[in-house]
Design a protein around this motif. Sequence first.
Motif, short mmCIF file in Angstrom:
data_model
loop_
_atom_site.label_atom_id
_atom_site.label_comp_id
_atom_site.label_asym_id
_atom_site.label_seq_id
_atom_site.Cartn_x
_atom_site.Cartn_y
_atom_site.Cartn_z
N VAL A 7 0.97 -1.30 0.23
CA VAL A 7 0.02 0.06 -0.01
C VAL A 7 0.85 1.33 -0.04
CG1 VAL A 7 -1.69 -1.22 1.15
CG2 VAL A 7 -0.05 0.07 2.53
N GLY A 8 1.94 1.31 -0.11
CA GLY A 8 3.05 2.30 -0.19
C GLY A 8 3.09 3.00 1.01
N LEU A 9 3.25 2.37 2.24
CA LEU A 9 3.66 3.01 3.54
C LEU A 9 4.83 2.41 3.99
CD1 LEU A 9 0.19 2.97 5.58
CD2 LEU A 9 1.27 4.69 4.38
N LYS A 41 -5.48 -2.61 -8.33
CA LYS A 41 -5.03 -3.35 -9.45
C LYS A 41 -3.94 -4.17 -9.56
CE LYS A 41 -7.14 -2.02 -13.62
NZ LYS A 41 -7.50 -0.87 -14.27
N HIS A 42 -2.92 -4.06 -8.73
CA HIS A 42 -1.79 -4.74 -8.36
C HIS A 42 -2.21 -5.83 -7.67
CE1 HIS A 42 2.46 -5.40 -7.08
NE2 HIS A 42 1.75 -5.97 -5.87
N LEU A 43 -2.98 -5.59 -6.77
CA LEU A 43 -3.39 -6.96 -5.86
C LEU A 43 -4.22 -7.69 -6.73
CD1 LEU A 43 -4.64 -4.92 -2.76
CD2 LEU A 43 -2.90 -6.58 -2.71
N SER A 44 -4.96 -7.37 -7.82
CA SER A 44 -5.55 -8.26 -8.65
C SER A 44 -4.71 -8.76 -9.69
CB SER A 44 -7.04 -7.56 -9.34
OG SER A 44 -7.20 -8.25 -10.40
N VAL A 45 -4.13 -8.15 -10.27
CA VAL A 45 -3.25 -8.50 -11.47
C VAL A 45 -1.94 -9.45 -10.91
CG1 VAL A 45 -1.95 -7.94 -13.29
CG2 VAL A 45 -4.06 -6.81 -13.02
N THR A 56 -9.03 -11.86 -5.47
CA THR A 56 -10.64 -11.68 -6.11
C THR A 56 -11.02 -10.42 -5.25
OG1 THR A 56 -10.94 -13.79 -6.51
CG2 THR A 56 -12.81 -12.53 -6.45
N ILE A 57 -11.52 -9.32 -5.99
CA ILE A 57 -11.78 -8.28 -5.19
C ILE A 57 -13.26 -7.73 -5.52
CG2 ILE A 57 -11.11 -5.83 -4.62
CD1 ILE A 57 -8.16 -6.62 -5.58
N LEU A 58 -13.94 -7.36 -4.37
CA LEU A 58 -15.28 -6.81 -4.46
C LEU A 58 -15.27 -5.54 -3.84
CD1 LEU A 58 -18.23 -6.74 -4.88
CD2 LEU A 58 -18.69 -7.78 -2.75
N ILE A 59 -15.53 -4.54 -4.67
CA ILE A 59 -15.13 -3.07 -4.30
C ILE A 59 -16.51 -2.28 -4.53
CG2 ILE A 59 -14.27 -2.49 -6.62
CD1 ILE A 59 -12.45 -0.62 -5.18
N SER A 60 -16.91 -1.52 -3.68
CA SER A 60 -17.83 -0.51 -4.08
C SER A 60 -17.80 0.77 -4.01
CB SER A 60 -19.00 -0.80 -2.75
OG SER A 60 -18.44 -0.04 -1.75
N SER A 61 -18.50 1.65 -4.71
CA SER A 61 -18.54 2.86 -4.90
C SER A 61 -19.73 3.64 -5.48
CB SER A 61 -17.20 3.00 -5.93
OG SER A 61 -17.25 4.54 -6.24
#
Length: 307
Positions: free
Chosen positions: A121-123, A177-181, A186-191
């Motif tokens: 996550v870049g921390l 995207k990185h986590l998926s590719v 498998t990612i479920l995301i809401s927006s």
Amino acid sequence: MNDFVIETKHLTKVYGEQEVVSKVNLHIKKGQIYGLLGRNGAGKTTIMKIILGLTPITSGEVTVFGKNIKGREKQIYPRIGAIIETPGFYPNLTGTENLEIFAKLRGTASPHAVENALKIVGLHYKDKKLFGKYSLGMKQRLGIANAILHDPEVLILDEPTNGLDPIGIAEMRDFIKHLSVECGKTILISSHILSEISLLADDIGIINNGVLLEESSMSQLEKKNRKYILLQVSDTPKALLILERQFNLKDYSVQDSHSLRIYDTNLNMGEINKALVMQNVTVTSSGICNDTLEDYFKKITGGEGIA
Ligand SMILES: Nc1ncnc2c1ncn2[C@@H]1O[C@H](COP(=O)(O)OP(=O)(O)OP(=O)(O)O)[C@@H](O)[C@H]1O
Ligand SMILES: [Mg+2]
């Protein structure tokens, strides 16, 4: 067994008198990013909470990894990571210290789990900044790091970009995207922001007032909403014959007996008009149209739009 990692069947939730989720059938495929799009109050968080066992189902069922979750919570939930509400991080500890506590609580086996999650996550690992001094973007990142600590196969992220600035949103998108590719999650995301989902998701589910209005692949949806030339003529069959013969037209759809859509927008309209008129087909109007995805969402959610 099918390829769906998460599937809901006639999922329904009633709060008091209100049916906030109505017979929703979601199909979330392995290794894909599935975007659940809906306006405020549409039922996104409720669906995610039900999948995660945080609120009971009224009726219907949820299957994860091909099995009904009921009675299998202990086997299934360790394979899922989620952010639904901000996790209760300690403000007077650093991000690393916070994650180390969560890793211990969860019995995370890998000694490098915290370091790896922070890197994704870049921390910075072992950064001295206290959580209480984090910016919103850093807090969101730490939330995701916490969700992926135990290297789950599935991630459920409820509006992870909420409140972020455009650069923060783009960065968040990159590591989701990185986590998926790269990591095959498998990612479920809401927006509630269409542009965000359209840039990220492979598949999309559009929900409004608890009802799933549409479920499709993002590419299919984009195809449906691409640019076209709208041609209104006196005689569609005759016009098509001419266009096919003279212009080798293949990519089109007939709207009705007087109008058709031509998806090859590079065709020369002047030449087309001339050819049609010369063969006694009257052209009443022609022009390039662009039904954007935005227009489409406005139309199907029956309102002023989502984004
Ligand atoms: N605990 C609850 N008790 C009663 N009603 C609830 C409860 N939680 C949610 N609701 C109602 O259910 C509906 C759906 O809420 P939900 O939070 O799932 O929507 P959402 O799509 O996540 O919205 P947002 O984009 O604002 O987060 C809303 O009408 C909300 O008021
Ligand atoms: Mg919500």
